[in-house]
Write a protein that holds these residues in place. Structure first.
Motif, PDB file in Angstrom:
ATOM      1  N   UNK A 224       0.738  -1.307   0.044  1.00  0.00           N
ATOM      2  CA  UNK A 224       0.075   0.053   0.079  1.00  0.00           C
ATOM      3  C   UNK A 224       0.850   1.356  -0.020  1.00  0.00           C
ATOM      4  N   UNK A 225       2.025   1.073   0.100  1.00  0.00           N
ATOM      5  CA  UNK A 225       2.841   2.281   0.139  1.00  0.00           C
ATOM      6  C   UNK A 225       3.725   2.420  -1.372  1.00  0.00           C
ATOM      7  N   UNK A 226       3.716   3.660  -1.760  1.00  0.00           N
ATOM      8  CA  UNK A 226       4.397   3.968  -3.172  1.00  0.00           C
ATOM      9  C   UNK A 226       5.232   5.267  -2.800  1.00  0.00           C
ATOM     10  N   UNK A 227       5.953   5.424  -3.762  1.00  0.00           N
ATOM     11  CA  UNK A 227       7.065   6.841  -3.819  1.00  0.00           C
ATOM     12  C   UNK A 227       7.263   7.246  -5.042  1.00  0.00           C
ATOM     13  N   UNK A 228       7.314   8.384  -5.243  1.00  0.00           N
ATOM     14  CA  UNK A 228       7.631   8.918  -6.521  1.00  0.00           C
ATOM     15  C   UNK A 228       8.424  10.599  -6.229  1.00  0.00           C
TER      16      UNK A 228
END
Ligand code: FAD
Length: 660
Positions: A432-436
């Motif tokens: 559930x964790x994303x990074x950009x």
């Protein structure tokens, strides 16, 4: 019982810079109820400061440009440590993201025949940066915001949906009980401005369940329940004393990911931009855009020598001019001449300036001279570089149309960040964790090329938003639960600085941290100094648990800094530990005691993990991890003698065999 207001969303984006806004647009277009949180005012994210442009191989200025050349330049700039899949996706998708911005209403500068104009920048083989004067970030943010507002209007939500005020009046209940927010009336895309997230909330299985934060104005607590969170919080520059970065860059997203159980990679690679202002002291570190050099500006030392010709490394020698005449001819005839060495990648130029100053050939205030006044007519300088002209006139009383600027290296960008899946932007280890954007690692390897951040934000911001939406859809309504105990723990940690009497002053600790990082883990690094830095950081880490603030929770900058400090210290420790381990010099990591690039080290990424102790301190560990192979078709874009400068001897035969 903890008192807080509560909201429910499908996707929460932390950050309203280029990456966060593009992710929000993608998530919303996929039908998700999406919240954007930012700690500054909406529209004031760091991205707004971006000057020079956005790199995309549209081929407007030179038809030979294409994604393969952009990929090659990016890998060279990152000294082959980039995640090759990320560099590939970035190079392929950047032109579409720029054209898409025009459909949102962006107005880029044009060529005489009406195409989007593209300018030269260090390390890019062809003019590749689409730009709006030297205020490109402002246009990017303006346009993305416009798109957000238009999506909000599509939803028929409150017309003031971008304000946080609506949130205050929804779902707030006092006396310790929480309420369920009336989300239907909030619209599907909402901005929570001036709200700082201090913790990611997870369910018993470790999956993302929401975020905990506080309104900066009132100090009141907020919980947003959501099964997917996109980190788009930018960089870490405020851990260093001399930096081009804004006050927001306290490494929050990096630290949130660490504390939640994800990993950070490449943290030893910090970019020192070669040209920051050096005088007067109050503005030291403020950026002088690379466009000055891209548009003809040259670097000279106190003896008047264009010293960059003495600093062209072997790996770049074939592509850069050896004489001033050839370098000057390149501006009007790039087909038949080689590029000026002022346009080498940033790490090379920053090290060269550092060496000149150390050798006693610096300018009066400890930098070198950057001169555009003798290179372009005054009106052209004002037309192409309006912000620089204004900045030097206002801040340093220097007229750049008549005299040179004094410049020196400034901490500018962190290549290291959250370890992500290159296609989906999913963070390692935390469902559930994303990074950009700048908070994510891998894309830029050991050194980012100018212009490649803005394109990175759009390419991977969009991918993160789409992936977060797909993840949420896959949950089919079974959203992870937020436990009251995790909210209570986050609240206790946030209030701790009010519970300590006669403790440490957050401003003193911050100053000591910045001095430590600048002096001991800065542009040129030595083992003994980094060990010393780690001792100081260990001390700061303990003292930060005793940090104390006066007053109450209503807009209290001392409290805000106290909470940011633990993030800055954790992230600084990652930088120092990884930098001590990597015994070579590469890109944004220069070791005085290991000056050469090592092909063995190129095969390894250093990955930081964190464990939160019962005292709330993050213990950092660093491990080695093999870097992903470069696909044969991508390897074939390079000549074998170039590959032999980067790959190990044992890798080479295998890699080159794949070429045939
Ligand atoms: P940002 O734009 O920094 O946004 C971060 C967001 O996260 C902010 O909204 C902030 O409020 C929010 N946030 C952070 N922590 C929290 C928290 N705890 N809770 C809630 N919200 C939080 N790159 C280029 O490609 N081309 C250029 O020409 C260029 N010029 C530059 C000029 C300058 C002066 C500087 C400093 C950088 C430049 N860069 C350039 C780099 C580029 O601007 C940045 O890397 C990029 O804008 C980062 O964007 P982002 O979306 O990752 O984060």
């Amino acid at each position: 019982m903890t008192e807080y207001e509560e909201h429910r969303y499908d996707v929460v984006i932390i950050g309203a810079g280029g990456a966060g806004l593009r992710a929000a647009i993608a998530a919303r277009e996929a039908g998700m109820r999406t919240a954007i949180i930012c700690k500054s005012l909406f529209g004031k994210a760091h991205t707004v400061m971006a000057e020079g442009g956005i790199a995309a191989s549209m081929g407007n200025a030179n038809a030979r440009d294409n994604w393969q050349v952009h990929f090659r330049d990016t890998m060279r700039g990152g000294k082959f440590l980039n995640n090759p899949r990320m560099a590939e996706l970035h190079a392929k998708e950047a032109p579409d993201r720029v054209w898409e911005l025009e459909t949102y209403g962006a107005l880029f500068d044009r060529t005489a025949d009406g195409k989007i104009s593209q300018r030269n920048f260090g390390g890019h083989e062809y003019p590749r940066l689409a730009h709006v004067g030297d205020r490109t970030g402002l246009e990017l943010i303006r346009t993305l915001q416009q798109k957000i507002v238009s999506l909000q209007q599509d939803d028929g939500a409150h017309s003031d949906g971008r304000h946080s005020d609506g949130a205050h009046s929804n779902g707030v209940r006092s006396n310790g009980s929480h309420s369920h927010a009336a989300t239907a009336s909030e619209g599907k895309l909402k901005v929570f401005a001036e709200l700082t997230v201090t913790e990611l909330l997870r369910d018993a299985g470790g999956a993302i369940a929401g975020v905990f934060g506080y309104w900066r104005e009132s100090g009141r607590f907020v919980v947003l329940r959501a099964p997917a969170v996109v980190l788009a919080t930018g960089g870490i520059g405020k851990s260093f004393k001399v930096t081009s970065n804004s006050w927001e860059y306290t490494g929050d997203g990096h630290a949130l990911a660490l504390r939640a159980g994800s990993t950070l990679l490449n943290m030893e690679f910090v970019q020192f931009h070669p040209t920051g202002m050096v005088w007067p002291p109050s503005v030291k570190g403020i950026l002088v855009t690379e466009s000055v050099r891209g548009d003809g500006g040259v670097l000279r030392n106190s003896e008047g020598t264009r010293f960059m010709f003495d600093y062209v490394p072997d790996v770049f020698r074939k592509s850069y001019a050896q004489t001033e005449d050839e370098a000057d001819r390149w501006y009007s005839d790039p087909e038949h001449n080689k590029r000026p060495p002022e346009l080498l990648p940033r790490d090379e130029v920053a090290r060269a300036i550092n060496s000149e100053v150390k050798a006693g050939r610096g300018s009066p205030h400890g930098g070198v001279f950057l001169d555009v006044s003798t290179r372009l007519p005054a009106e052209e300088i004002i037309r192409r570089l309006p912000s620089m002209h204004h900045q030097f006139k206002e801040l340093a009383d220097v007229d750049i149309t008549k005299e040179p600027m004094e410049v020196g290296p400034t901490c500018h960008y962190v290549m290291g960040g959250v370890e992500v899946n290159p296609d989906t932007a999913a963070a390692t280890g935390v469902p559930g964790l994303f990074a950009a954007g700048e908070v994510a690692g891998g894309m830029h390897g050991s050194n980012r090329l100018g212009g490649n951040s803005l394109s990175d934000l759009l390419v991977f911001g969009r991918r993160a938003g789409i992936s977060a939406a797909e993840y949420v859809t896959g949950l089919a309504g079974r959203y992870p639960a937020v436990s009251e105990s995790s909210v209570a723990t986050a609240a206790t940690a946030a209030l701790a600085p009010f519970q300590t009497d006669a403790g440490e002053n957050p401003y003193t600790l911050h100053q000591e941290l910045q001095q430590t990082m600048n002096d001991l883990v800065g542009i040129i690094r030595k083992a003994a100094e980094m060990r010393h830095a780690l001792d100081r950081l260990a001390d700061l880490k303990v003292r930060a648990t005793r940090v104390c603030v006066e007053g109450h929770r209503q807009f209290n900058p001392g409290w805000h800094l106290a909470l940011d400090l633990r993030n800055m210290i954790a992230v600084s420790e990652c930088v120092a530990r990884a930098a001590l381990l990597r015994e070579e010099s590469r890109g944004g990591h220069t070791r005085d005691d290991f000056p050469a690039m090592s092909a063995e080290w190129r095969r390894k990424n250093l990955v930081c993990a964190g464990t939160v102790t019962p005292a709330g301190v993050v213990d950092i560990s660093v491990s080695e991890q093999p870097i992903p192979d470069i696909r044969p078709d991508l390897l074939r874009l390079f000549e074998s003698d170039e590959l032999s400068k980067y790959l190990t001897e044992s890798e080479l035969p295998a890699q080159l065999a794949k070429e045939t």
